[in-house]
Motif scaffolding. Structure first.
Motif, PDB file in Angstrom:
ATOM      1  N   GLU A 165       0.680  -1.264  -0.633  1.00  0.00           N
ATOM      2  CA  GLU A 165       0.308  -0.470  -0.314  1.00  0.00           C
ATOM      3  C   GLU A 165       1.049   0.912  -0.127  1.00  0.00           C
ATOM      4  O   GLU A 165       0.690   2.235  -0.190  1.00  0.00           O
ATOM      5  N   LEU A 224       2.044   1.703  -3.364  1.00  0.00           N
ATOM      6  CA  LEU A 224       1.504   2.088  -4.579  1.00  0.00           C
ATOM      7  C   LEU A 224       1.128   3.088  -4.654  1.00  0.00           C
ATOM      8  O   LEU A 224       0.734   4.611  -5.320  1.00  0.00           O
ATOM      9  N   LEU A 225       0.985   3.834  -2.819  1.00  0.00           N
ATOM     10  CA  LEU A 225       0.206   5.333  -2.383  1.00  0.00           C
ATOM     11  C   LEU A 225       1.868   6.191  -3.253  1.00  0.00           C
ATOM     12  O   LEU A 225       1.154   6.948  -3.663  1.00  0.00           O
ATOM     13  N   TYR A 253       2.750   5.691  -7.280  1.00  0.00           N
ATOM     14  CA  TYR A 253       1.670   5.926  -8.169  1.00  0.00           C
ATOM     15  C   TYR A 253       0.390   6.452  -7.725  1.00  0.00           C
ATOM     16  O   TYR A 253       0.052   6.564  -8.763  1.00  0.00           O
ATOM     17  N   ILE A 295      -1.776   5.927  -5.785  1.00  0.00           N
ATOM     18  CA  ILE A 295      -3.342   5.019  -5.800  1.00  0.00           C
ATOM     19  C   ILE A 295      -3.006   4.401  -4.523  1.00  0.00           C
ATOM     20  O   ILE A 295      -2.124   3.889  -4.212  1.00  0.00           O
ATOM     21  N   GLY A 296      -4.472   4.030  -3.913  1.00  0.00           N
ATOM     22  CA  GLY A 296      -4.287   3.420  -2.817  1.00  0.00           C
ATOM     23  C   GLY A 296      -4.931   4.871  -1.814  1.00  0.00           C
ATOM     24  O   GLY A 296      -5.698   6.039  -2.543  1.00  0.00           O
ATOM     25  N   TYR A 297      -5.102   4.348  -0.347  1.00  0.00           N
ATOM     26  CA  TYR A 297      -5.911   4.539   0.809  1.00  0.00           C
ATOM     27  C   TYR A 297      -5.098   5.317   1.827  1.00  0.00           C
ATOM     28  O   TYR A 297      -4.822   4.438   1.969  1.00  0.00           O
TER      29      TYR A 297
END
Length: 141
Positions: free
Chosen positions: A17, A20-21, A24, A26-28
């Motif tokens: 996570e 990704l964050l 890119y 992307i994520g929470y």
């Protein structure tokens, strides 16, 4: 085997996570904080995945906070959590106001090297916000 898999999943999921964050976008971000808490509860602090993710999160704390503030569930520092749980106090970290001795060794050195820069950045952001609040007289109605 199921118990071992659960532990591997938690530390790797946290690592993935964060990657990704921060790589890119992307994520929470709020999920990352919750996953970090779960890693702590499961005693996975020394996992290589956790150390690597913690380091990356710490080195990119300002970017992480910007992403967190833009998320659906922005979080502020949780003062009900003890200071040893640094992931609940990222605003203090980002402003250079976190007590460095409460950090794990692998993060303490990063923090000490960047704290002066982070404090300066925090002051500059505060001054910029203050300048935006002052409306020039010719623009006032």
């Amino acid at each position: 085997m199921g118990e071992l898999k659960r532990y591997l999943d938690t530390d790797y999921l946290y690592f993935a996570e964060v990657e990704l964050l921060l790589n890119y976008g992307i994520g929470y971000p709020d999920l990352i904080i919750k996953l970090r808490e779960k890693v702590h509860q499961e005693g996975m602090e020394e996992s290589p995945y956790v150390v690597k993710a913690d380091t990356k999160l710490f080195q990119n704390v300002h970017r992480f906070l910007e992403l967190l503030e833009g998320s659906d569930e922005p979080l502020e520092d949780d003062d009900t959590q003890p200071l040893e749980k640094w992931w609940w106090h990222l605003h203090k970290v980002a402003s250079g106001k976190y007590p460095s001795l409460r950090l794990p060794h692998h993060l303490r050195e990063i923090y000490r090297k960047r704290r002066k820069y982070w404090k300066q950045r925090s002051k500059e952001n505060h001054l910029a916000i203050e300048r935006l609040r002052v409306v020039p007289r010719y623009l006032q109605l």
